[in-house]
Write a protein that holds these residues in place. Structure first.
Motif, PDB file in Angstrom:
ATOM      1  N   THR A 225      96.125   4.193  37.397  1.00 40.70           N
ATOM      2  CA  THR A 225      97.362   3.299  37.632  1.00 40.70           C
ATOM      3  C   THR A 225      97.509   1.909  36.832  1.00 40.70           C
ATOM      4  O   THR A 225      98.656   0.916  37.471  1.00 40.70           O
ATOM      5  CB  THR A 225      95.473   2.260  38.496  1.00 40.70           C
ATOM      6  N   TYR A 289      91.893   0.592  41.640  1.00 41.70           N
ATOM      7  CA  TYR A 289      91.616   0.752  43.567  1.00 41.70           C
ATOM      8  C   TYR A 289      90.439  -0.082  43.579  1.00 41.70           C
ATOM      9  O   TYR A 289      89.094   0.073  42.911  1.00 41.70           O
ATOM     10  CB  TYR A 289      91.012   2.157  43.655  1.00 41.70           C
ATOM     11  N   ALA A 304      99.485   7.205  44.718  1.00 43.10           N
ATOM     12  CA  ALA A 304      98.171   7.399  44.014  1.00 43.10           C
ATOM     13  C   ALA A 304      98.426   9.033  43.633  1.00 43.10           C
ATOM     14  O   ALA A 304      99.486   9.807  44.570  1.00 43.10           O
ATOM     15  CB  ALA A 304      96.713   8.054  44.974  1.00 43.10           C
TER      16      ALA A 304
END
Length: 336
Positions: A225, A289, A304
């Motif tokens: 991320t 997340y 993702a």
């Protein structure tokens, strides 16, 4: 006389303010450095929680995640912490053994794709999740357009990397467990190969990522991320996460200290941590997340790159058994 009255009024006001401050309960939360940074979730969390708690929420930065547990062990029952936020499931078994944590009394349903248990169910009585992610090596797609796609390819390459120390950093510990989970008794061979790629080992994530951004290494151990930060906050799409066949998961947790002198406030904070107000801050401040997906969903940059069936996660009790062996392999390889 007027000056005397004004002075007396000021003294009365100051005294009242002092009394009010003394009457305001303080909730002390130990966490890691990046959580309380200007761009992290800490400032916003503090502002929102204090609107309802009638308290002073005090964050104390104590290094990286694994350093939090080391500090707690040192302080023992004398710790000033009421809540610790920033451990992960690689540390929970060891943390539970200290006897320093109290039950949270909750059974939340979370959106964490747990490879070692029933997805959605959370059964740990001492620690609650607040976010999760996949470890990955982040690179600049312009400077390194074809990154290694596995540990084997990384070992065979001349790509330079910056990693974190598993003794002080949860990402560093996660990398060590990632290698151990995939390679078992051959993990030491992978570490011996990686030793030539490693530029340096930092105490925590912030230092490592800063060195990467300064151009000191081709890749840095971070998260899948992490590129979302650059895309959303900086409108920079040059960063990417190298996708391996499997990625180790991190589930970050918080727990209440048994010795807390503010147990009700601690419980209130843990409940707030699982609320929409807190969870909606996680994607674009902690860049992970959220444990419970906000009603508005996730930002576009959080697509993702890793499927749930590519996830690797050792159960907490297995980590406790393997950690010393894995650490010995890591230290031996990097000391050569």
């Amino acid at each position: 006389m007027r000056h005397l009255l004004v002075a007396a009024g000021l003294m009365t006001a100051m005294a009242a303010a002092t009394v009010a401050a003394a009457d305001t309960p303080v909730l002390t939360v130990y966490t890691y450095d990046s959580f309380v940074s200007d761009w992290g979730p800490g400032p916003a969390v503090e502002k929102v929680f204090e609107q309802d708690c009638g308290c002073d929420l005090k964050f104390v930065a104590a290094g990286d995640g694994a350093a939090l547990l080391a500090r707690l062990k040192l302080e023992g029952a004398r710790t000033e912490a009421d809540v610790v936020l920033g451990l992960d499931t690689s540390l929970t078994a060891t943390a539970a053994e200290t006897g320093l944590f109290a039950s949270h009394g909750r059974s939340p349903v979370v959106d964490v794709p747990n490879p070692v248990g029933e997805p959605g169910a959370w059964g740990d009585p001492l620690f609650l999740p607040y976010d999760w992610g996949y470890f990955a090596f982040v690179h600049d797609r312009v400077k390194l357009p074809n990154p290694p796609k596995s540990f084997e390819e990384l070992v065979e390459s001349d790509v330079s990397i910056v990693i974190q120390d598993p003794r002080s950093s949860t990402p560093g510990l996660g990398l060590m467990l990632w290698v151990k989970a995939l390679y078992g008794d051959k993990a030491d061979t992978i570490w011996e190969g990686l030793s030539d790629n490693i530029v340096t080992v930092t105490p925590g994530w912030s230092e490592a990522y800063g060195l990467f951004l300064e151009g000191e290494a081709d890749m840095v151990l971070s998260y899948t991320t992490s590129p979302a930060y650059h895309l959303i906050a900086e409108e920079d799409d040059s960063k990417a996460a190298a996708v391996f066949p499997q990625h180790y998961m991190q589930i970050e947790v918080a727990g209440k200290l048994a010795a807390s002198d503010q147990p009700e406030l601690a419980d209130q904070f843990l409940g707030f941590m699982l609320s929409e107000a807190f969870q909606s801050l996680i994607p674009t401040t902690n860049w992970m997340y959220p444990a419970i997906t906000p009603a508005a969903g996730l930002p576009d940059g959080f697509t993702a790159p890793v499927a749930p069936d590519q996830a690797v996660l050792l159960p907490p009790e297995d980590v406790a058994e393997l950690r010393d062996e894995a650490l010995a392999e890591w230290r031996a390889a990097l000391s050569k």
